[in-house]
Design a protein around this motif. Sequence first.
Motif, mmCIF file in Angstrom:
data_model
loop_
_atom_site.group_PDB
_atom_site.id
_atom_site.type_symbol
_atom_site.label_atom_id
_atom_site.label_comp_id
_atom_site.label_asym_id
_atom_site.label_seq_id
_atom_site.Cartn_x
_atom_site.Cartn_y
_atom_site.Cartn_z
ATOM 1 N N UNK A 149 0.835 -1.188 0.000
ATOM 2 C CA UNK A 149 0.000 0.000 0.000
ATOM 3 C C UNK A 149 0.876 1.246 0.000
ATOM 4 N N UNK A 150 0.427 2.269 -0.727
ATOM 5 C CA UNK A 150 1.127 3.556 -0.724
ATOM 6 C C UNK A 150 0.540 4.391 0.399
ATOM 7 N N UNK A 151 1.372 4.733 1.358
ATOM 8 C CA UNK A 151 0.886 5.422 2.556
ATOM 9 C C UNK A 151 1.228 6.909 2.576
ATOM 10 N N UNK A 152 1.615 7.450 1.430
ATOM 11 C CA UNK A 152 1.907 8.887 1.343
ATOM 12 C C UNK A 152 1.125 9.462 0.167
ATOM 13 N N UNK A 195 5.653 13.122 -6.169
ATOM 14 C CA UNK A 195 5.003 13.934 -5.124
ATOM 15 C C UNK A 195 3.826 14.716 -5.692
ATOM 16 N N UNK A 196 2.767 14.890 -4.900
ATOM 17 C CA UNK A 196 1.580 15.616 -5.382
ATOM 18 C C UNK A 196 1.862 17.106 -5.541
ATOM 19 N N UNK A 231 6.330 -0.135 -3.186
ATOM 20 C CA UNK A 231 6.621 0.913 -2.208
ATOM 21 C C UNK A 231 7.477 0.349 -1.078
ATOM 22 N N UNK A 232 8.505 1.082 -0.671
ATOM 23 C CA UNK A 232 9.334 0.670 0.459
ATOM 24 C C UNK A 232 8.563 0.894 1.746
ATOM 25 N N UNK A 237 9.830 6.948 -0.454
ATOM 26 C CA UNK A 237 10.334 8.044 -1.284
ATOM 27 C C UNK A 237 9.800 7.899 -2.701
ATOM 28 N N UNK A 238 9.250 8.974 -3.240
ATOM 29 C CA UNK A 238 8.693 8.975 -4.588
ATOM 30 C C UNK A 238 9.734 9.502 -5.572
ATOM 31 N N UNK A 239 9.494 9.251 -6.844
ATOM 32 C CA UNK A 239 10.387 9.762 -7.893
ATOM 33 C C UNK A 239 10.232 11.277 -8.004
#
Length: 301
Positions: A149-152, A195-196, A231-232, A237-239
Amino acid sequence: MPSARPTHENCWPDHPAALEAGVCWDAVRVSADSGHQILALVAEFGLGPRIGPVIADHDQGMWWFLVGLGSHNEPWPPNAAYLTTGSVISVPPRHGGPDDAGLRWIKAPGPVRGHEFTDALTLLTCLDVIGERRRLAAGHVVRDESAHQVNVPYTSVRLPLRTGTVLLDRIRSCGQHVGPVMLCRSHGILHVLVPPGEADTLPRVPGVLAVTEGSTDCGHHGRPRRWLLPPAADPQALTRVDTLTAALQRPVGKAQASSPYRLNVRAWAKENRIPVGEFGPIPQSIFDRYEKAHGAGRSRS
């Protein structure tokens, strides 16, 4: 690579027969499991016509891919056996079905666009890809979509699969970070998570299909989606957007290449538009392992 030879009717018996290799053709013997994987790979690569006659013996659990004479000089991997003069192979009747011993044609002989036999380089590359994927899977990470799951907060940048795999290899080759990436084979898409709020300019960059805030939904999926890079756990950390944009806009330079095998496969992959690299269908590690084993020096392609 040897060129395809003309069809000789006496190469294909009317009844089951034991024929010697090295007369009209040579053969490459693989397990039935590898055979199925080879056909799946050539379908993935879109190279079905490169495969010539294929014999299966279901009692033995073996397949034989018939190749042109003289292909033995290639570096055949340990998951295959090359058979030439002195080897006898059971061949089913050209127009027959399976016999009592389970011997049959997976693909019957017949010229396809001038190619009578299986293209040796295509077969060799598929065998190497299969072997390397098995090696890499020995300690593989679970990549099912539901397993991570992506938690950010994130923005999903959609890229065409082939463009995206080349792009990610380009970023990694520069020592830059690549964050979570999801693969959707149903639509031929990679979702690169960034990142958004930073991707406003990306829709205007050539090669970007779409940008979606907080979602990787791209419609109905015929096949389950998987994480190409999961996802780690911590941190996620996103690209970076600037890294992705620079890679999209960077001209493609000359690739490093060495050894006749590497040069041949790279030329073959380029001709057929198949990406080679850490994220491509043909893993870069194949070449690295081959060169380490053979001590090949570097040269420019």
